[in-house]
Motif scaffolding. Structure first.
Motif, PDB file in Angstrom:
ATOM      1  N   ARG A   1       0.834  -1.209   0.000  1.00 26.25           N
ATOM      2  CA  ARG A   1       0.000   0.000   0.000  1.00 26.25           C
ATOM      3  C   ARG A   1       0.870   1.260   0.000  1.00 26.25           C
ATOM      4  NH1 ARG A   1      -3.058   0.059   5.030  1.00 26.25           N
ATOM      5  NH2 ARG A   1      -1.223   1.112   5.799  1.00 26.25           N
ATOM      6  N   ASP A   2       1.927   1.258   0.810  1.00 23.34           N
ATOM      7  CA  ASP A   2       2.831   2.416   0.861  1.00 23.34           C
ATOM      8  C   ASP A   2       3.543   2.627  -0.479  1.00 23.34           C
ATOM      9  OD1 ASP A   2       2.109   2.845   3.477  1.00 23.34           O
ATOM     10  OD2 ASP A   2       3.871   1.813   4.302  1.00 23.34           O
ATOM     11  N   LEU A   3       3.985   1.538  -1.118  1.00 19.36           N
ATOM     12  CA  LEU A   3       4.657   1.657  -2.416  1.00 19.36           C
ATOM     13  C   LEU A   3       3.719   2.204  -3.486  1.00 19.36           C
ATOM     14  CD1 LEU A   3       6.736  -1.626  -2.461  1.00 19.36           C
ATOM     15  CD2 LEU A   3       7.610   0.705  -2.280  1.00 19.36           C
ATOM     16  N   ILE A   4       2.477   1.750  -3.491  1.00 17.14           N
ATOM     17  CA  ILE A   4       1.507   2.251  -4.464  1.00 17.14           C
ATOM     18  C   ILE A   4       1.246   3.730  -4.229  1.00 17.14           C
ATOM     19  CG2 ILE A   4      -0.905   2.119  -5.192  1.00 17.14           C
ATOM     20  CD1 ILE A   4      -0.692  -0.936  -4.716  1.00 17.14           C
ATOM     21  N   ARG A   5       1.085   4.127  -2.978  1.00 21.33           N
ATOM     22  CA  ARG A   5       0.860   5.545  -2.667  1.00 21.33           C
ATOM     23  C   ARG A   5       2.045   6.404  -3.086  1.00 21.33           C
ATOM     24  NH1 ARG A   5      -1.923   5.255   3.335  1.00 21.33           N
ATOM     25  NH2 ARG A   5      -3.969   4.593   2.604  1.00 21.33           N
ATOM     26  N   GLN A   6       3.269   5.941  -2.826  1.00 22.10           N
ATOM     27  CA  GLN A   6       4.465   6.698  -3.209  1.00 22.10           C
ATOM     28  C   GLN A   6       4.562   6.853  -4.714  1.00 22.10           C
ATOM     29  OE1 GLN A   6       7.866   4.730  -1.545  1.00 22.10           O
ATOM     30  NE2 GLN A   6       7.271   5.183   0.566  1.00 22.10           N
ATOM     31  N   GLY A   7       4.297   5.767  -5.449  1.00 21.19           N
ATOM     32  CA  GLY A   7       4.348   5.828  -6.911  1.00 21.19           C
ATOM     33  C   GLY A   7       3.321   6.781  -7.476  1.00 21.19           C
TER      34      GLY A   7
ATOM     35  N   GLU B   1       1.913   9.317  -5.881  1.00 23.99           N
ATOM     36  CA  GLU B   1       2.273  10.681  -5.476  1.00 23.99           C
ATOM     37  C   GLU B   1       3.367  11.247  -6.379  1.00 23.99           C
ATOM     38  OE1 GLU B   1       4.519  12.463  -1.662  1.00 23.99           O
ATOM     39  OE2 GLU B   1       2.671  11.353  -1.205  1.00 23.99           O
ATOM     40  N   ALA B   2       4.342  10.416  -6.735  1.00 25.08           N
ATOM     41  CA  ALA B   2       5.448  10.867  -7.587  1.00 25.08           C
ATOM     42  C   ALA B   2       4.958  11.249  -8.982  1.00 25.08           C
ATOM     43  CB  ALA B   2       6.503   9.777  -7.690  1.00 25.08           C
ATOM     44  N   ARG B   3       3.894  10.607  -9.431  1.00 22.83           N
ATOM     45  CA  ARG B   3       3.359  10.880 -10.771  1.00 22.83           C
ATOM     46  C   ARG B   3       2.129  11.781 -10.751  1.00 22.83           C
ATOM     47  NH1 ARG B   3       5.631   6.170 -10.183  1.00 22.83           N
ATOM     48  NH2 ARG B   3       6.960   5.303 -11.807  1.00 22.83           N
ATOM     49  N   LYS B   4       1.831  12.350  -9.577  1.00 22.91           N
ATOM     50  CA  LYS B   4       0.687  13.257  -9.388  1.00 22.91           C
ATOM     51  C   LYS B   4      -0.630  12.582  -9.770  1.00 22.91           C
ATOM     52  CE  LYS B   4       3.524  17.310 -10.056  1.00 22.91           C
ATOM     53  NZ  LYS B   4       3.789  18.498 -10.848  1.00 22.91           N
TER      54      LYS B   4
END
Length: 62
Positions: free
Chosen positions: A38-44, A46-49
């Motif tokens: 879940r954290d990895l999906i959120r970070q990805g 967020e990085a791509r807006k």
């Protein structure tokens, strides 16, 4: 009110429905693995807006 994205010649609102499934639908997405995923999906996103409208992590799919 719906927020539309705009560019110089377009106005758009695109939504995607994405499902990711484990191989053979093994039920392994639990506990720390589910939290990390879940954290990895959120970070990805967020990085791509990318805005996540709704999400969930099941035992065998996201």
């Amino acid at each position: 009110m719906i927020e539309y994205r705009r560019s110089s010649h377009t106005i758009y609102d695109i939504k995607y429905h994405v499902i990711w499934v484990t191989k053979y639908r093994y039920k392994m997405l639990r506990g720390k693995i589910a939290e990390r995923l879940r954290d990895l999906i959120r970070q990805g996103c967020e990085a791509r807006k990318i805005t996540i409208v709704q999400g969930s992590v099941g035992k065998d799919h996201v």
